[in-house]
Design an enzyme around this catalytic site. Structure first.
Site, mmCIF file in Angstrom:
data_model
loop_
_atom_site.group_PDB
_atom_site.id
_atom_site.type_symbol
_atom_site.label_atom_id
_atom_site.label_comp_id
_atom_site.label_asym_id
_atom_site.label_seq_id
_atom_site.Cartn_x
_atom_site.Cartn_y
_atom_site.Cartn_z
ATOM 1 N N ARG A 25 -24.171 -8.344 7.980
ATOM 2 C CA ARG A 25 -23.859 -7.144 7.197
ATOM 3 C C ARG A 25 -24.854 -6.015 7.441
ATOM 4 O O ARG A 25 -25.127 -5.214 6.541
ATOM 5 C CB ARG A 25 -23.800 -7.466 5.695
ATOM 6 C CG ARG A 25 -22.694 -8.429 5.298
ATOM 7 C CD ARG A 25 -21.344 -7.724 5.370
ATOM 8 N NE ARG A 25 -20.278 -8.564 4.860
ATOM 9 C CZ ARG A 25 -19.698 -8.403 3.671
ATOM 10 N NH1 ARG A 25 -20.067 -7.429 2.877
ATOM 11 N NH2 ARG A 25 -18.736 -9.196 3.294
ATOM 12 N N ARG A 29 -23.888 -1.106 2.940
ATOM 13 C CA ARG A 29 -24.207 -0.141 1.883
ATOM 14 C C ARG A 29 -25.678 0.042 1.572
ATOM 15 O O ARG A 29 -26.040 0.982 0.879
ATOM 16 C CB ARG A 29 -23.461 -0.534 0.597
ATOM 17 C CG ARG A 29 -21.994 -0.173 0.638
ATOM 18 C CD ARG A 29 -21.230 -0.946 -0.411
ATOM 19 N NE ARG A 29 -21.302 -2.372 -0.111
ATOM 20 C CZ ARG A 29 -20.792 -3.322 -0.897
ATOM 21 N NH1 ARG A 29 -20.216 -3.003 -2.019
ATOM 22 N NH2 ARG A 29 -20.884 -4.588 -0.540
ATOM 23 N N ARG A 38 -19.243 6.794 3.965
ATOM 24 C CA ARG A 38 -18.274 6.147 3.071
ATOM 25 C C ARG A 38 -17.734 7.115 2.005
ATOM 26 O O ARG A 38 -16.611 6.947 1.534
ATOM 27 C CB ARG A 38 -18.960 4.936 2.432
ATOM 28 C CG ARG A 38 -18.108 4.104 1.546
ATOM 29 C CD ARG A 38 -17.090 3.277 2.336
ATOM 30 N NE ARG A 38 -16.499 2.321 1.439
ATOM 31 C CZ ARG A 38 -15.510 2.601 0.610
ATOM 32 N NH1 ARG A 38 -14.975 3.802 0.589
ATOM 33 N NH2 ARG A 38 -15.046 1.665 -0.205
ATOM 34 N N ASP A 74 -13.797 -6.244 9.220
ATOM 35 C CA ASP A 74 -13.809 -7.193 8.108
ATOM 36 C C ASP A 74 -12.988 -8.419 8.474
ATOM 37 O O ASP A 74 -12.086 -8.328 9.320
ATOM 38 C CB ASP A 74 -13.222 -6.547 6.841
ATOM 39 C CG ASP A 74 -13.654 -7.318 5.600
ATOM 40 O OD1 ASP A 74 -14.773 -7.067 5.105
ATOM 41 O OD2 ASP A 74 -12.895 -8.201 5.158
ATOM 42 N N TYR A 149 -8.757 -16.075 0.490
ATOM 43 C CA TYR A 149 -8.459 -14.735 -0.033
ATOM 44 C C TYR A 149 -6.955 -14.485 -0.131
ATOM 45 O O TYR A 149 -6.481 -13.811 -1.047
ATOM 46 C CB TYR A 149 -9.115 -13.665 0.843
ATOM 47 C CG TYR A 149 -10.612 -13.566 0.624
ATOM 48 C CD1 TYR A 149 -11.130 -12.726 -0.362
ATOM 49 C CD2 TYR A 149 -11.505 -14.335 1.358
ATOM 50 C CE1 TYR A 149 -12.495 -12.646 -0.592
ATOM 51 C CE2 TYR A 149 -12.873 -14.263 1.135
ATOM 52 C CZ TYR A 149 -13.363 -13.412 0.163
ATOM 53 O OH TYR A 149 -14.709 -13.345 -0.066
HETATM 54 O O1 CP3 Z 1 -22.004 -7.488 9.423
HETATM 55 C C1 CP3 Z 1 -21.611 -6.324 9.590
HETATM 56 O O2 CP3 Z 1 -22.332 -5.322 9.436
HETATM 57 C C2 CP3 Z 1 -20.204 -6.139 10.093
HETATM 58 C C3 CP3 Z 1 -19.226 -5.879 9.109
HETATM 59 C C4 CP3 Z 1 -18.693 -6.946 8.152
HETATM 60 C C5 CP3 Z 1 -18.147 -6.573 6.899
HETATM 61 N N1 CP3 Z 1 -17.582 -7.668 6.330
HETATM 62 C C6 CP3 Z 1 -18.156 -5.206 6.362
HETATM 63 C C7 CP3 Z 1 -17.885 -4.977 4.935
HETATM 64 C C8 CP3 Z 1 -18.527 -8.321 8.284
HETATM 65 C C9 CP3 Z 1 -18.987 -9.248 9.397
HETATM 66 C C10 CP3 Z 1 -17.806 -8.769 7.130
HETATM 67 C C11 CP3 Z 1 -17.379 -10.169 6.928
HETATM 68 C C12 CP3 Z 1 -16.774 -10.567 5.648
HETATM 69 N N2 CP3 Z 1 -15.928 -9.847 4.846
HETATM 70 C C13 CP3 Z 1 -16.918 -11.859 5.063
HETATM 71 C C14 CP3 Z 1 -17.684 -13.021 5.653
HETATM 72 C C15 CP3 Z 1 -19.143 -12.879 5.611
HETATM 73 C C16 CP3 Z 1 -19.781 -12.789 4.257
HETATM 74 O O3 CP3 Z 1 -20.589 -11.877 4.068
HETATM 75 O O4 CP3 Z 1 -19.517 -13.631 3.426
HETATM 76 C C17 CP3 Z 1 -16.176 -11.863 3.864
HETATM 77 C C18 CP3 Z 1 -16.053 -13.003 2.888
HETATM 78 C C19 CP3 Z 1 -15.548 -10.577 3.749
HETATM 79 C C20 CP3 Z 1 -14.613 -10.121 2.681
HETATM 80 C C21 CP3 Z 1 -15.136 -8.937 1.980
HETATM 81 N N3 CP3 Z 1 -15.139 -7.653 2.500
HETATM 82 C C22 CP3 Z 1 -15.679 -8.872 0.678
HETATM 83 C C23 CP3 Z 1 -15.844 -10.055 -0.241
HETATM 84 C C24 CP3 Z 1 -16.026 -7.524 0.435
HETATM 85 C C25 CP3 Z 1 -16.538 -6.895 -0.833
HETATM 86 C C26 CP3 Z 1 -17.782 -7.422 -1.334
HETATM 87 C C27 CP3 Z 1 -18.953 -7.077 -0.461
HETATM 88 O O5 CP3 Z 1 -19.725 -7.986 -0.122
HETATM 89 O O6 CP3 Z 1 -19.122 -5.910 -0.145
HETATM 90 C C28 CP3 Z 1 -15.716 -6.788 1.603
HETATM 91 C C29 CP3 Z 1 -15.951 -5.351 1.831
HETATM 92 C C30 CP3 Z 1 -16.925 -5.002 2.913
HETATM 93 N N4 CP3 Z 1 -16.913 -5.567 4.163
HETATM 94 C C31 CP3 Z 1 -17.929 -3.998 2.856
HETATM 95 C C32 CP3 Z 1 -18.536 -3.976 4.124
HETATM 96 C C33 CP3 Z 1 -19.621 -3.048 4.610
HETATM 97 C C34 CP3 Z 1 -18.237 -3.073 1.696
HETATM 98 C C35 CP3 Z 1 -17.378 -1.884 1.870
HETATM 99 C C36 CP3 Z 1 -17.746 -0.727 0.995
HETATM 100 O O7 CP3 Z 1 -17.557 -0.807 -0.233
HETATM 101 O O8 CP3 Z 1 -18.182 0.291 1.561
#
Ligand code: CP3
Length: 344
Positions: A25, A29, A38, A74, A149
């Site tokens: 990640r 943020r 964003r 994502d 999910y």
């Molecule tokens: O690692 C990176 O920088 C690449 C981008 C990336 C995101 N999501 C961006 C994101 C990666 C590799 C993921 C994977 C992901 N997404 C997983 C598996 C890894 C983990 O961390 O558990 C899962 C379960 C998700 C599903 C998901 N997407 C959730 C649960 C959420 C919201 C909660 C959270 O942790 O933010 C997202 C949204 C998300 N994916 C954001 C980002 C940067 C936040 C978006 C925002 O509000 O701007």
């Protein structure tokens, strides 16, 4: 040796003169520049506009000496490619417009083969910018984690709907896994053809399964994905959160690198897999909320726990959280550059 070479070598346990580092990640943020972009764009625009995807992917690389970029996207693009759309709802996370009706499976999920094209274009842009100096990591969720999910429709504290499904309706469950596995294989092959240098499979929700259920309901599908990617000869990293106690099973996946969460030590993990494959991890992300002195100490402990050897990629034990100061990441990187050569 450039960053890309250090990262790729470490994935295969080949000689490196320091430990490579990237952060799960890393494009998120906690970065003020991410929050600025964003404000002007939706999450979906950021993922699906190739220029924006590239820009956001590069944010952490512009700031820090990381060895790899991870494409900004994502894991939930897979359900979207199958016709299930989600929205990001503040303080909840991704919420699907409809949950999956498991009894109507075949009719409801139709793969749209145009859906991934913008993502592949984004990968090509990022590759150009990285110019083979840094590695580019592509990724997918595991079938199990993505299905959690789809069945639940939103983040859940226990994912009990899908956990009951694996007892009650195994036939439908396996049908769903089969569809997801095929879609993921198509998607990851597309990423590799577009140019990614390594793949990470996120089985983040592995932590909700028992060992024997992981073996039956998640591992066979992950294995099928990895087998299908073998022909490309690029490293595959498998992160199974909660899988630290069944590493010998996870090793059977055929992955080149195992991602380790913070609940076990790298020393223990290395012993369990008898140093046969590489390890990635595993600083507790909560450490980044402490002072720089504590961060430095804890990073040193992770390096020491892995000990001497080439097969370590430094990372956190899970994603970096939005409340972390960007300065904390710089402290980690300084420590890795200074201390890790002592372990080679
Ligand atoms: O690692 C990176 O920088 C690449 C981008 C990336 C995101 N999501 C961006 C994101 C990666 C590799 C993921 C994977 C992901 N997404 C997983 C598996 C890894 C983990 O961390 O558990 C899962 C379960 C998700 C599903 C998901 N997407 C959730 C649960 C959420 C919201 C909660 C959270 O942790 O933010 C997202 C949204 C998300 N994916 C954001 C980002 C940067 C936040 C978006 C925002 O509000 O701007």
């Amino acid at each position: 040796m450039n960053s890309k070479k250090i990262f790729i070598n470490a994935c295969y346990g080949n000689k490196v003169d320091r430990t490579p580092i990237w952060i799960m990640r890393q494009a998120g943020r906690y970065l003020p520049e991410y929050r600025e972009i964003r404000k002007k764009h939706t999450f979906h625009q950021m993922m699906h506009t190739p220029e924006l995807m590239e820009k956001v992917t590069m944010l952490p690389l512009n700031r820090y000496q990381l060895d790899a970029a991870i494409m900004f996207s994502d894991i939930l693009v897979i359900p979207e490619a199958l016709g299930m759309d989600f929205k990001l709802v503040p303080s909840i996370g991704p919420v699907f417009n409809n949950t999956l009706d498991i009894n109507d499976l075949i009719k409801n999920l139709n793969y749209n083969d145009k859906y991934f094209l913008n993502i592949y274009d984004g990968i090509k842009n990022i590759k150009n910018t990285l110019n083979n100096e840094k590695a580019l990591i592509g990724f997918s969720g595991s079938p199990w984690t993505i299905a959690c999910y789809m069945i639940e429709g939103k983040p859940s504290k226990d994912y009990r709907n899908i956990r009951s499904l694996i007892y009650e309706n195994q036939k439908s469950y396996h049908l769903l896994m089969d569809k997801l596995t095929n879609t993921i294989i198509t998607y990851l092959k597309g990423q590799i053809i577009a140019g990614v240098d390594a793949i990470q499979i996120f089985d983040t929700n592995g932590s909700f399964l028992s060992k024997s259920n992981f073996e039956k309901f998640s591992l066979p599908y992950i294995k099928r994905i990895i087998d299908a990617l073998n022909q490309f000869n690029i490293p595959i990293i498998l992160f199974v959160k909660g899988g630290g106690h069944w590493l010998e099973l996870i090793e059977q996946s055929g992955a080149n690198v195992l991602g380790i969460d913070w609940t076990i030590s790298l020393k223990y993990a290395k012993e369990q897999i008898k140093n046969r494959i590489s390890l990635q991890g595993n600083l507790d992300p909560a450490v980044l909320l402490s002072s720089n002195e504590i961060i430095t100490d804890e990073v040193k402990k992770v390096l020491k726990s892995y000990g001497k050897g080439y097969g370590h990629i430094f990372n956190l034990g899970h994603g970096i959280t939005p409340d972390v100061s960007p300065d904390a990441v710089q402290t980690i990187i300084n420590t890795i550059f200074k201390e890790s050569p002592n372990y080679k």
